[in-house]
Motif scaffolding. Structure first.
Motif, short mmCIF file in Angstrom:
data_model
loop_
_atom_site.label_atom_id
_atom_site.label_comp_id
_atom_site.label_asym_id
_atom_site.label_seq_id
_atom_site.Cartn_x
_atom_site.Cartn_y
_atom_site.Cartn_z
N ALA A 51 0.94 -1.36 0.25
CA ALA A 51 -0.36 0.38 0.45
C ALA A 51 0.83 1.43 0.09
O ALA A 51 2.27 1.12 1.35
N VAL A 52 0.46 2.30 -0.86
CA VAL A 52 0.75 3.78 -0.50
C VAL A 52 0.21 3.75 -0.56
O VAL A 52 -1.87 4.77 -0.77
N HIS A 53 0.05 5.67 0.25
CA HIS A 53 -0.69 7.22 0.10
C HIS A 53 -0.92 8.14 -0.26
O HIS A 53 -1.96 8.70 -0.58
N ARG A 54 0.27 8.17 -1.25
CA ARG A 54 1.17 9.33 -1.79
C ARG A 54 0.40 9.06 -3.58
O ARG A 54 0.67 7.47 -3.66
N MET A 55 -0.20 10.30 -4.25
CA MET A 55 -0.53 9.61 -5.32
C MET A 55 1.08 9.51 -6.40
O MET A 55 0.43 9.17 -7.15
N THR A 56 2.01 9.80 -5.79
CA THR A 56 3.22 10.14 -6.35
C THR A 56 3.85 8.71 -7.73
O THR A 56 3.58 7.81 -7.60
N LYS A 57 3.82 9.17 -9.07
CA LYS A 57 3.37 8.46 -9.27
C LYS A 57 4.86 6.78 -10.07
O LYS A 57 4.42 5.56 -9.83
N SER A 58 5.77 7.32 -9.29
CA SER A 58 7.49 6.70 -8.90
C SER A 58 6.78 5.45 -8.08
O SER A 58 7.65 4.41 -7.45
N LEU A 59 6.43 6.52 -6.77
CA LEU A 59 5.71 5.16 -5.93
C LEU A 59 5.10 4.34 -6.01
O LEU A 59 5.10 3.57 -4.80
N ARG A 60 3.99 4.61 -6.82
CA ARG A 60 2.99 3.26 -7.39
C ARG A 60 3.39 1.85 -7.82
O ARG A 60 2.59 1.02 -7.76
N PRO A 61 4.55 1.81 -8.77
CA PRO A 61 4.52 0.49 -9.67
C PRO A 61 4.74 -0.41 -8.51
O PRO A 61 4.89 -0.69 -7.18
N GLY A 62 3.36 -1.85 -8.81
CA GLY A 62 3.07 -2.80 -7.79
C GLY A 62 2.73 -3.17 -6.38
O GLY A 62 2.73 -3.70 -5.94
N LYS A 63 2.21 -1.71 -6.27
CA LYS A 63 1.22 -1.36 -5.10
C LYS A 63 0.18 -0.79 -4.81
O LYS A 63 -0.03 -0.08 -6.61
N VAL A 64 -0.68 -0.79 -4.45
CA VAL A 64 -1.98 0.15 -4.55
C VAL A 64 -1.72 0.86 -3.01
O VAL A 64 -1.51 1.70 -2.11
N PHE A 65 -2.67 2.56 -4.73
CA PHE A 65 -2.84 3.73 -3.64
C PHE A 65 -4.27 3.82 -3.56
O PHE A 65 -4.75 3.16 -3.57
N VAL A 66 -4.25 3.63 -2.01
CA VAL A 66 -5.45 3.95 -1.30
C VAL A 66 -5.59 5.46 -1.47
O VAL A 66 -5.21 6.45 -0.44
N ASP A 67 -6.27 5.63 -2.31
CA ASP A 67 -6.79 7.32 -2.91
C ASP A 67 -8.32 7.80 -1.48
O ASP A 67 -8.82 6.63 -1.83
N TRP A 68 -7.62 8.79 -0.20
CA TRP A 68 -8.03 8.93 0.82
C TRP A 68 -8.91 10.30 0.20
O TRP A 68 -10.22 10.78 0.92
#
Length: 293
Positions: free
Chosen positions: A204-221
């Motif tokens: 999981a990742v809570h930030r929208m930054t594209k570089s952080l998101r490959p292979g993870k789930v963006f938890v859009d709050w």
């Protein structure tokens, strides 16, 4: 010649019924209208009293796709509209309150998006939402793992969550809450998204930054903000196939093992409603709403 039909005493011109809107399956505009007519019983309660934003795709997902919040030109006078406060100033928006309004709006070929508040209390959230968006190579399978964690975390605060497909790649979680300011709802959702990232650092990742998101789930709050909207339950989406943002059971979420496991297409929905009814009906029960800590 454009056929004229009568819906609940309102005359409607329904156009281009044979036009193929979903190239992958040959699903036509006539089939889209039939889908909304037969799904109205469960869809309308989730739209009622919420200003509707339209993502229109009149020539299918490969044509022009555009988002509008203001009342579209040519809207019949019998369609409910109202002034709605917005950050950039008030705007007049559409409210889909009945079958006739739903069929008029469906004839525009649109996704239905709503905020987490009703017009009687703008900016007072009565729903909490999380949009779980996978970054490739992650898929809905990883979204389901994050959703199960969030479900338990919300339950620890006395809040019962329900799941639906986004109608695209991901998953939505929603919960009925006692009305609070949209700012407080957003703050709480962000707190849980940060907790999810700490508890599931590989998922999981809570930030929208594209570089952080490959292979993870963006938890859009962020969709809890007063100005934001989320795809409504049961809306069709502008995809290659007529995918629905459809409620799913927690058993289905727990058993999800492949990227297409939770895909629900328009023809699939009627049998699901026969089996499950409206799995999101508890969102409409104010008495059962959770209280944010």
């Amino acid at each position: 010649m454009t056929p004229i039909t009568e819906v609940e005493g309102r005359r409607l011109a329904l156009s281009n019924l044979e036009k193929v809107l979903y190239p992958a399956t040959g699903f036509t505009k006539g089939e889209l209208l039939h889908y909304y007519a037969t799904t109205a019983g469960v869809l309308l309660p989730h739209l009622r009293d919420r200003p509707v934003s339209f993502l229109r795709y009149p020539d299918g997902p490969d044509g022009q796709v555009f988002f509008t919040k203001n009342v579209p030109p040519g809207t019949p006078e019998w369609v409910t509209t109202a002034e709605v406060p917005r950050v950039e100033g008030p705007a007049r928006m559409v409210f889909v309150q009945d079958l006739a309004s739903l069929m008029w709006a469906a004839n525009l070929v649109t996704e239905f998006h709503t905020p987490q508040w009703v017009i009687g209390a703008p900016g007072e959230a009565d729903r909490l939402v999380f949009d779980l968006d996978p970054g490739a190579p992650a898929t809905v399978v990883e979204c389901c793992d994050v959703a199960l964690w969030l479900r338990e975390r919300l339950a620890a605060d006395g809040i019962e969550a329900y799941a639906k497909t986004s109608g695209s790649k991901g998953l939505h979680l929603a919960a009925a809450i006692r009305p609070v300011s949209s700012e407080r709802a957003t703050e709480y959702a962000k707190e849980l998204a940060v907790e999810a990232e700490k508890a599931l650092p590989r998922l999981a990742v809570h930030r929208m930054t594209k570089s952080l998101r490959p292979g993870k789930v963006f938890v859009d709050w962020s969709q809890n903000a007063a100005r934001k909207t989320t795809a409504a339950p049961y809306t069709l989406r502008a995809r290659r196939e007529p995918a629905v943002s459809a409620p799913v059971t927690w058993e289905e979420v727990a058993d999800c093992r492949s990227p297409g496991a939770l895909t629900v297409l328009a023809p699939d929905l009627a049998p699901r409603l026969q089996d499950f009814g409206d799995l999101l009906a508890p969102l409409l029960d104010v008495g059962g709403a959770g209280v944010l800590p």
